[in-house]
Write an enzyme that holds these catalytic residues in place. Structure first.
Site, mmCIF file in Angstrom:
data_model
loop_
_atom_site.group_PDB
_atom_site.id
_atom_site.type_symbol
_atom_site.label_atom_id
_atom_site.label_comp_id
_atom_site.label_asym_id
_atom_site.label_seq_id
_atom_site.Cartn_x
_atom_site.Cartn_y
_atom_site.Cartn_z
ATOM 1 N N GLY A 38 0.778 -1.246 0.000
ATOM 2 C CA GLY A 38 0.000 0.000 0.000
ATOM 3 C C GLY A 38 0.805 1.289 0.000
ATOM 4 C CG ASP A 96 -1.228 1.846 3.317
ATOM 5 O OD1 ASP A 96 -0.933 1.547 4.503
ATOM 6 O OD2 ASP A 96 -1.797 1.045 2.551
ATOM 7 C CG ASP A 99 -7.420 0.615 10.513
ATOM 8 O OD1 ASP A 99 -8.255 1.472 10.844
ATOM 9 O OD2 ASP A 99 -7.742 -0.580 10.341
ATOM 10 C CE LYS A 127 -9.541 3.836 8.170
ATOM 11 N NZ LYS A 127 -9.941 2.425 7.975
ATOM 12 C CG PHE A 148 -12.562 0.127 3.909
ATOM 13 C CD1 PHE A 148 -11.751 -0.647 4.732
ATOM 14 C CD2 PHE A 148 -12.397 0.050 2.537
ATOM 15 C CE1 PHE A 148 -10.797 -1.500 4.188
ATOM 16 C CE2 PHE A 148 -11.443 -0.800 1.983
ATOM 17 C CZ PHE A 148 -10.649 -1.576 2.816
ATOM 18 C CB VAL A 149 -10.160 5.514 2.667
ATOM 19 C CG1 VAL A 149 -11.037 6.454 3.470
ATOM 20 C CG2 VAL A 149 -8.935 5.103 3.475
ATOM 21 C CG ASP A 155 -6.018 -3.390 -0.923
ATOM 22 O OD1 ASP A 155 -5.394 -2.913 0.049
ATOM 23 O OD2 ASP A 155 -6.469 -4.551 -0.947
ATOM 24 N NE ARG A 161 -2.687 -2.935 -3.404
ATOM 25 C CZ ARG A 161 -2.667 -3.088 -2.094
ATOM 26 N NH1 ARG A 161 -2.573 -2.046 -1.297
ATOM 27 N NH2 ARG A 161 -2.765 -4.292 -1.557
HETATM 28 P P1 IMP Z 1 -3.290 -1.529 10.901
HETATM 29 O O1 IMP Z 1 -4.638 -1.900 11.420
HETATM 30 O O2 IMP Z 1 -2.900 -0.135 11.312
HETATM 31 O O3 IMP Z 1 -2.258 -2.558 11.269
HETATM 32 O O4 IMP Z 1 -3.388 -1.494 9.336
HETATM 33 C C1 IMP Z 1 -3.197 -2.669 8.596
HETATM 34 C C2 IMP Z 1 -3.421 -2.468 7.135
HETATM 35 O O5 IMP Z 1 -4.814 -2.487 6.910
HETATM 36 C C3 IMP Z 1 -2.954 -1.186 6.484
HETATM 37 O O6 IMP Z 1 -1.589 -1.176 6.141
HETATM 38 C C4 IMP Z 1 -3.818 -1.198 5.239
HETATM 39 O O7 IMP Z 1 -3.235 -2.037 4.258
HETATM 40 C C5 IMP Z 1 -5.098 -1.832 5.726
HETATM 41 N N1 IMP Z 1 -6.151 -0.828 5.971
HETATM 42 C C6 IMP Z 1 -6.528 -0.277 7.133
HETATM 43 N N2 IMP Z 1 -7.536 0.591 6.956
HETATM 44 C C7 IMP Z 1 -7.766 0.595 5.614
HETATM 45 C C8 IMP Z 1 -8.694 1.328 4.782
HETATM 46 O O8 IMP Z 1 -9.507 2.152 5.217
HETATM 47 N N3 IMP Z 1 -8.625 1.045 3.465
HETATM 48 C C9 IMP Z 1 -7.752 0.162 2.918
HETATM 49 N N4 IMP Z 1 -6.868 -0.533 3.661
HETATM 50 C C10 IMP Z 1 -6.885 -0.304 5.001
HETATM 51 MG MG MG Z 2 -1.033 -2.129 3.861
#
Ligand code: IMP
Ligand code: MG
Length: 175
Positions: A38, A96, A99, A127, A148-149, A155, A161
């Site tokens: 990403g 990217d 979350d 977020k 969700f973006v 993606d 993407r």
């Molecule tokens: P984490 O929850 O911060 O570990 O994020 C894990 C991964 O989830 C990120 O690197 C993204 O690839 C994916 N992700 C989280 N939120 C979104 C979203 O809103 N859209 C698309 N991918 C997301």
């Molecule tokens: Mg990712």
């Protein structure tokens, strides 16, 4: 889908992050590590605006969430990056989105375990309402609500993407 950020707004946010990094790092050598897949779109825009001497590497993180909102098991692949590459280095970890924060947190810990002198994290989107970690990202492009973006590297089930803008998907589209 609703456009959250246009190409112009994205580029303004990237430039702002780059200016801050240039001011903070000045002429220090930095090892920039992007998190595939990403982050590569943001990374390619960002790194061309960095003025300090940089080395560039990529690692891979997958959280096997498919289309689900709950992140699944996290799988990290250092893609050939060795302890020798990391030891003593000043690292900028670029992803990217922050979350839940689990990906960036796990990668930061791994890089510190491998002897990085310092790890700072740079994410294009954050977020804040979804964070499940103690750590906060050090540099953030744009903060968004819990939606969700897609686009600009992000993606939905592997697609979109390539969108040059960032859009939020409707609840029923992303559930
Ligand atoms: P984490 O929850 O911060 O570990 O994020 C894990 C991964 O989830 C990120 O690197 C993204 O690839 C994916 N992700 C989280 N939120 C979104 C979203 O809103 N859209 C698309 N991918 C997301
Ligand atoms: Mg990712």
């Amino acid at each position: 889908m609703e456009t959250l950020f246009t190409e112009t707004e994205i580029q303004q946010a990237v430039s702002k992050v780059a200016r801050t990094l240039n001011a903070d790092y000045q002429d220090q050598h930095v090892l920039v590590i992007g998190v595939a897949t990403g982050a590569i779109v943001f990374l390619s825009d960002l790194m061309r605006q960095l003025q300090m001497p940089v080395h560039l590497e990529l690692v891979r993180a997958k959280s096997y969430r498919g289309t689900a909102v709950r992140p699944g098991e996290l799988n990290i692949d250092l893609w050939g990056l060795t302890e020798d590459d990391i030891r003593g280095r000043q690292v900028l970890l670029v992803d990217d989105i922050f979350d839940t924060g689990r990906t960036v947190e796990a990668l930061s810990k791994r890089l510190l375990q491998h002897g990085a002198r310092d790890v700072k994290t740079v994410v294009f989107l954050e977020k804040p309402d979804r964070r499940e970690t103690e750590m906060l990202p050090d540099y953030v492009g744009l903060r968004i609500p819990d939606r969700f973006v897609v686009g600009y590297g992000l993606d939905y089930d592997g697609r979109m993407r390539n969108l040059p803008y960032i859009a939020a998907m409707d609840e029923e589209e992303s559930s």
